[in-house]
Write a protein that holds these residues in place. Structure first.
Motif, short mmCIF file in Angstrom:
data_model
loop_
_atom_site.label_atom_id
_atom_site.label_comp_id
_atom_site.label_asym_id
_atom_site.label_seq_id
_atom_site.Cartn_x
_atom_site.Cartn_y
_atom_site.Cartn_z
N THR A 2 24.23 12.87 11.25
CA THR A 2 24.92 14.15 11.17
C THR A 2 24.65 15.00 12.40
OG1 THR A 2 25.26 16.10 9.80
CG2 THR A 2 23.00 15.29 9.97
N TYR A 5 22.36 20.07 10.47
CA TYR A 5 21.36 19.96 9.41
C TYR A 5 20.50 21.21 9.39
CZ TYR A 5 18.05 18.67 13.12
OH TYR A 5 17.28 18.66 14.25
N PRO A 60 22.99 18.27 5.44
CA PRO A 60 21.74 17.98 4.72
C PRO A 60 20.68 19.06 4.96
CG PRO A 60 21.93 16.57 6.64
CD PRO A 60 23.22 17.32 6.55
N SER A 94 14.87 13.25 -3.40
CA SER A 94 16.11 13.99 -3.58
C SER A 94 15.91 15.09 -4.61
CB SER A 94 17.23 13.04 -4.02
OG SER A 94 18.41 13.77 -4.31
N ASP A 97 22.08 17.70 -4.53
CA ASP A 97 23.00 17.09 -3.57
C ASP A 97 22.65 17.47 -2.14
OD1 ASP A 97 24.34 15.90 -5.60
OD2 ASP A 97 25.99 17.35 -5.68
N ASN A 98 22.28 16.45 -1.34
CA ASN A 98 22.02 16.60 0.08
C ASN A 98 20.85 17.54 0.39
OD1 ASN A 98 22.88 15.22 2.29
ND2 ASN A 98 24.64 16.51 2.72
#
Length: 292
Positions: A2, A5, A60, A94, A97-98
């Protein structure tokens, strides 16, 4: 990988966040909403507030520190050492989400029980910025870390910063003192005493007696005590990590200067790396693990 971030250092008492586009930091923010200071708010709400205007679904968020402890958002397990640096970025936890948390590191042997959270991310960066066989990471709980370019072998913790705070603010050593002043001479005197005698406990009351008897100016107790504790730490830890190997200090500039003075006095070469720079470089080195 990516191009956008968010890196977050989320500790017990504060939070720092950086927004990256590629290798360029576009913005940074700070908050006093550490994991012990949420004041009834959820971690999700704090994250949304501190990253407002930065995030979209594809960006992220990689976090390190006490946010991954049992007092934080979600427990990120400790990785036992010895551990390869590459494993740290491959075993993220985790949260939603992200949003990810970097694992801490641990040692569990008969002769050493230790944990770290947050410093492992600084290590990831420091090994690129200033590689060394020994890293010293001053702060509330100073870490001494034995490593090479591939893995972390062992580490120890010394509560130098916390002990300084407790003695100065919550013990007889600092009781009734006036406003403290900077004094390179007092720090150097304390450092010399700490380096010359590893028996720290008997020396602590002498700090009190010295200013009561007029041998130490009452305004300089803070500096003398700082030197004494750092000297005692360096004295004892250099016995555990002997040799001529270079040392990389990962810290803020003013604290790094104090440790460099101590290392110079015992003939050890040291290099300084900013703790913030090391942390951000560490996050950059593992973003690819969550960017796919």
């Amino acid at each position: 990988m990516t191009s956008r971030y968010i890196a977050i250092d989320w500790g017990s008492t504060n939070l720092r966040a950086w927004f990256y586009q590629g290798d360029e930091c576009q913005d940074n923010r700070q908050s006093e909403a550490g994991v012990t200071r949420l004041n009834g708010r959820s971690p999700e709400a704090v994250l949304a507030e501190v990253t407002a205007g930065w995030r979209d679904d594809a960006t992220p968020v990689v976090m390190a520190g006490m946010v991954g402890s049992n007092a934080g958002w979600k427990i990120a397990p400790y990785l036992p050492v010895p551990v390869h640096f590459s494993e740290i970025g491959q075993q993220l936890t985790s949260v939603t989400d992200n949003v990810w948390i970097i694992p801490g590191l641990s040692v569990s042997r008969d002769d050493n029980h230790n944990v770290m959270r947050g410093e492992e991310t600084q290590l990831l960066g420091a090994r690129h910025l200033a590689p060394a066989p020994l890293y010293v990471m001053p702060g509330t709980h100073c870490k001494w870390v034995l490593a090479d370019n591939q893995q972390v072998f062992d580490f120890r913790t010394v509560m130098t910063g916390e002990l300084h705070h407790l003695l100065l603010n919550h013990s007889l050593v600092g009781a009734g003192l006036p406003k403290q002043e900077d004094s390179a001479e007092a720090f150097a005197a304390g450092l010399e005493k700490g380096l010359s005698d590893s028996a720290l406990l008997p020396q602590l009351f002498e700090v009190r007696a010295s200013h009561v008897l007029g041998n130490l100016p009452r305004e300089q107790v803070n500096e003398f005590l700082s030197g004494l504790l750092i000297g005692a730490e360096v004295n004892s830890m250099c016995e555990r990590f002997p040799g001529e190997q270079d040392i990389t200090i990962v810290a803020g500039k003013s604290l790094a200067d104090r440790y460099q003075q101590a290392f110079s006095a015992v003939g050890r070469r040291s290099t300084y790396v900013s703790g913030d720079a090391a942390f951000q470089a560490g996050i950059r080195s593992i973003v690819h693990a969550v960017a796919n």
